[in-house]
Scaffold this active site. Structure first.
Site, PDB file in Angstrom:
ATOM      1  CD  GLN A  72      -2.843   1.393   2.249  1.00  0.00           C
ATOM      2  OE1 GLN A  72      -2.305   1.668   3.322  1.00  0.00           O
ATOM      3  NE2 GLN A  72      -4.145   1.319   2.093  1.00  0.00           N
ATOM      4  CB  CYS A 102      -4.230   8.005   5.886  1.00  0.00           C
ATOM      5  SG  CYS A 102      -3.378   8.469   7.405  1.00  0.00           S
ATOM      6  N   GLY A 203     -14.776  -2.119   8.375  1.00  0.00           N
ATOM      7  CA  GLY A 203     -15.248  -1.240   9.443  1.00  0.00           C
ATOM      8  C   GLY A 203     -16.114  -1.936  10.457  1.00  0.00           C
TER       9      GLY A 203
HETATM   10  C1  FMN Z   1      -3.546   1.988  14.264  1.00  0.00           C
HETATM   11  C2  FMN Z   1      -4.182   2.013  12.908  1.00  0.00           C
HETATM   12  C3  FMN Z   1      -3.390   2.188  11.784  1.00  0.00           C
HETATM   13  C4  FMN Z   1      -3.965   2.212  10.508  1.00  0.00           C
HETATM   14  N1  FMN Z   1      -3.164   2.325   9.416  1.00  0.00           N
HETATM   15  C5  FMN Z   1      -3.704   2.246   8.165  1.00  0.00           C
HETATM   16  C6  FMN Z   1      -2.902   2.212   7.004  1.00  0.00           C
HETATM   17  O1  FMN Z   1      -1.657   2.236   7.068  1.00  0.00           O
HETATM   18  N2  FMN Z   1      -3.517   2.160   5.798  1.00  0.00           N
HETATM   19  C7  FMN Z   1      -4.885   2.113   5.678  1.00  0.00           C
HETATM   20  O2  FMN Z   1      -5.403   2.048   4.559  1.00  0.00           O
HETATM   21  N3  FMN Z   1      -5.663   2.118   6.758  1.00  0.00           N
HETATM   22  C8  FMN Z   1      -5.120   2.159   7.987  1.00  0.00           C
HETATM   23  N4  FMN Z   1      -5.926   2.095   9.086  1.00  0.00           N
HETATM   24  C9  FMN Z   1      -7.381   1.904   8.904  1.00  0.00           C
HETATM   25  C10 FMN Z   1      -7.715   0.418   8.902  1.00  0.00           C
HETATM   26  O3  FMN Z   1      -7.092  -0.243   7.819  1.00  0.00           O
HETATM   27  C11 FMN Z   1      -9.240   0.186   8.815  1.00  0.00           C
HETATM   28  O4  FMN Z   1      -9.717   0.781   7.636  1.00  0.00           O
HETATM   29  C12 FMN Z   1      -9.990   0.790   9.995  1.00  0.00           C
HETATM   30  O5  FMN Z   1      -9.327   0.485  11.211  1.00  0.00           O
HETATM   31  C13 FMN Z   1     -11.429   0.273  10.054  1.00  0.00           C
HETATM   32  O6  FMN Z   1     -11.472  -1.126  10.140  1.00  0.00           O
HETATM   33  P1  FMN Z   1     -11.686  -1.914  11.547  1.00  0.00           P
HETATM   34  O7  FMN Z   1     -12.942  -1.368  12.173  1.00  0.00           O
HETATM   35  O8  FMN Z   1     -11.782  -3.347  11.164  1.00  0.00           O
HETATM   36  O9  FMN Z   1     -10.489  -1.603  12.411  1.00  0.00           O
HETATM   37  C14 FMN Z   1      -5.372   2.079  10.368  1.00  0.00           C
HETATM   38  C15 FMN Z   1      -6.162   1.901  11.505  1.00  0.00           C
HETATM   39  C16 FMN Z   1      -5.581   1.854  12.760  1.00  0.00           C
HETATM   40  C17 FMN Z   1      -6.468   1.638  13.976  1.00  0.00           C
END
Ligand code: FMN
Length: 331
Positions: A72, A102, A203
């Site tokens: 990515q 992001c 999400g």
């Molecule tokens: C600590 C942290 C770091 C993240 N870093 C990235 C990243 O590098 N690239 C990205 O596309 N999303 C990033 N995200 C977003 C996650 O990929 C994801 O879209 C978001 O947490 C929602 O999904 P979830 O509810 O399953 O956690 C990050 C999320 C968290 C909590």
């Protein structure tokens, strides 16, 4: 199963990229537990990569056992992104993903991540440039939009599909929302209804039931899990089991112990920078719901050396557990 050009993603489950967390060590651990179809690197700066930053290059380190694996990137300069794309291609990744979600100030200030969701002209140029530079499948990961009044997921999705983007992941929160409130799964259903390319829903999946519910409610082609996999890395396998009517894996305390040990072992083998911090973080996720976990977490946090963390963990699991098993104090 999900097919993105030549990549077979089986099962159609994805580990979310999470900066600072989903390094190669964590990704391999997830793959070894089974049930995860595709993993992705943490987001990597195209600017850093093309300026030869060691940190950025290190983020693109992966092992064969992670395949299929996506790199990515984030950035806002089309030419830098094109150059970074060619580097990713040369490194042998299975696919390339562009981060359009992001919310971090540092990233949006440079117009990267979710900031591009309100810069449609620039985004179009970027998508076309990456598309032309990449020989491997090209995917994007987006948020719903900048704010509630600027929800653009569908518009961006259609534009991306027309340009030749081959799959899209939607985390349906806005940039303004950050991680608050609830992900609006209705937007995933809407995107799926209007696009031909695979739509991956993301999400708020924290249990295997959530994953099945997201699929049923939105019709999405795959699900991506982030934070839910930190506290329960067995979730991918449990989704597979639930879908196939198999009994669900219920990790025992000893399974958690083995997992912590395996993680530490891999960290040492790879000589990962910041290993002490990562060990503390990992141990703290995995000791929730373990009897007397709070006292273990406290003692781990007070450790100043990697070997000390290791010793405390071993001591805990060897001495405290027989007593703990008799007294189900869960914290
Ligand atoms: C600590 C942290 C770091 C993240 N870093 C990235 C990243 O590098 N690239 C990205 O596309 N999303 C990033 N995200 C977003 C996650 O990929 C994801 O879209 C978001 O947490 C929602 O999904 P979830 O509810 O399953 O956690 C990050 C999320 C968290 C909590």
């Amino acid at each position: 199963m999900l097919q993105i050009r030549n990549i077979t993603i089986r099962p159609a489950t994805f580990l979310s990229p999470m900066a600072g967390l989903t390094d190669s060590v964590f990704r391999r651990l997830i793959k070894r537990l089974g049930g995860c179809g595709l993993v992705m690197t943490e987001f990597t700066s195209a600017e850093g990569l093309t300026r030869n930053s060691f940190k950025s290059r290190r983020m693109l380190f992966y092992h064969e056992e992670e395949r299929p694996v996506t790199a990515q990137l984030f950035g806002a300069d089309p030419e830098r992104l094109a150059e970074a794309t060619r580097m990713v291609d040369d490194l042998g990744f299975d696919a390339i993903d562009l981060n359009l979600g992001c919310p971090a100030k540092k990233v949006v200030k440079g117009c990267g991540g979710s900031a591009l969701l309100r810069e449609t002209k620039l985004l179009e140029e970027i998508l076309r440039t990456i598309r032309a530079a990449a020989s491997i499948p090209f995917t994007i990961k987006i948020r719903a939009g900048w704010s509630e009044t600027e929800t653009v997921a569908l518009q961006i999705g259609k534009m991306a599909e027309d340009i030749g983007v081959e799959a899209i992941t939607l985390h349906p929160r806005t940039r303004v929302q950050g991680f608050s409130g609830k992900a609006n799964w209705g937007l995933i259903a809407q995107l799926k209804a209007h696009l031909k390319i695979p739509v991956i829903g993301n999400g708020d999946i924290v249990t295997p039931e959530d994953a099945l519910r997201m699929r049923a409610e939105t019709g999405c082609d795959g699900v991506m899990i982030g934070r839910g996999a930190l506290s329960n890395p067995w979730i991918f396998r449990q989704i597979f089991e639930m879908e196939n009517g198999l009994p669900l894996t219920q990790p025992s305390i000893s399974d958690k112990h083995q997992l912590i040990k395996a993680y530490f072992q891999l960290l040492f083998e790879e000589e990962i920078p910041g290993a002490l911090g990562k060990m503390k973080q990992f141990a703290s996720w995995f000791t929730h719901a373990i009897p007397f976990g709070a006292s273990l977490r406290k003692s781990i946090y007070e450790s100043t050396q990697e070997s000390e963390v290791m010793e405390r963990i071993e001591q805990f699991f060897q001495n405290a557990l027989p007593t703990a098993d008799c007294q189900p104090v869960v914290d």
